[in-house]
Design an enzyme around this catalytic site. Structure first.
Site, PDB file in Angstrom:
ATOM      1  N   HIS A  97       0.364   4.532   0.897  1.00 61.52           N
ATOM      2  CA  HIS A  97      -0.803   3.695  -0.057  1.00 61.52           C
ATOM      3  C   HIS A  97       0.059   2.304  -0.410  1.00 61.52           C
ATOM      4  O   HIS A  97       1.038   2.623  -1.038  1.00 61.52           O
ATOM      5  CB  HIS A  97      -1.803   4.525  -0.326  1.00 61.52           C
ATOM      6  CG  HIS A  97      -2.291   5.207  -0.047  1.00 61.52           C
ATOM      7  ND1 HIS A  97      -3.313   5.217   0.381  1.00 61.52           N
ATOM      8  CD2 HIS A  97      -1.961   6.597  -0.016  1.00 61.52           C
ATOM      9  CE1 HIS A  97      -4.004   6.037   0.997  1.00 61.52           C
ATOM     10  NE2 HIS A  97      -2.655   7.608   1.252  1.00 61.52           N
TER      11      HIS A  97
ATOM     12  N   CYS B 297      -3.498  -2.979   1.384  1.00 61.90           N
ATOM     13  CA  CYS B 297      -3.965  -1.757   2.609  1.00 61.90           C
ATOM     14  C   CYS B 297      -5.592  -2.112   3.501  1.00 61.90           C
ATOM     15  O   CYS B 297      -5.130  -1.833   4.427  1.00 61.90           O
ATOM     16  CB  CYS B 297      -4.865   0.085   1.758  1.00 61.90           C
ATOM     17  SG  CYS B 297      -3.087   0.925   0.209  1.00 61.90           S
TER      18      CYS B 297
END
Length: 113
Positions: A22, A34
């Protein structure tokens, strides 16, 4: 950090790619890094399938994991698939240029095909 690995054959053609992690650029739902990586990678896979009829082997999991492996293809189809995936790589590199603190791209080359 998002880690992207592009696996190439000795010919230079993309054989597979993996994405995991992430970015933590912003809170969930507002993380443009993301979102960008997801849109580019899933969009490329969808384009490969829609425009060439090729269905890659896909693996998805937690922590943003995505793996895409191409089957062996006839040369004419492979050229189209490679062009689409090289477009994905350029888009990911553009994200890396602007947000390199949150995404890292690694290229690996197989010695034997």
């Amino acid at each position: 950090m998002i880690d992207v690995t592009i696996n190439r054959k000795s010919s230079g053609n993309i054989h597979s790619f993996e994405i995991s992690g992430h970015a933590f650029f912003a809170n969930r739902g507002k993380d443009i890094v993301c979102a960008g990586v997801s849109a580019v990678s899933i969009g490329a896979i969808n384009a490969v399938h829609a425009l060439t009829g090729v269905t890659p082997e896909i693996g998805q999991g937690e922590d943003g994991f995505l793996r895409c492996v191409l089957p062996d293809l006839p040369e004419d189809v492979n050229e189209k698939v490679q062009l689409l995936l090289e477009g994905m790589v350029i888009s990911l590199q553009t994200i890396e240029e602007d947000y390199g603190k949150y995404i890292n791209i690694t290229f690996k080359k197989q010695e034997v095909e």
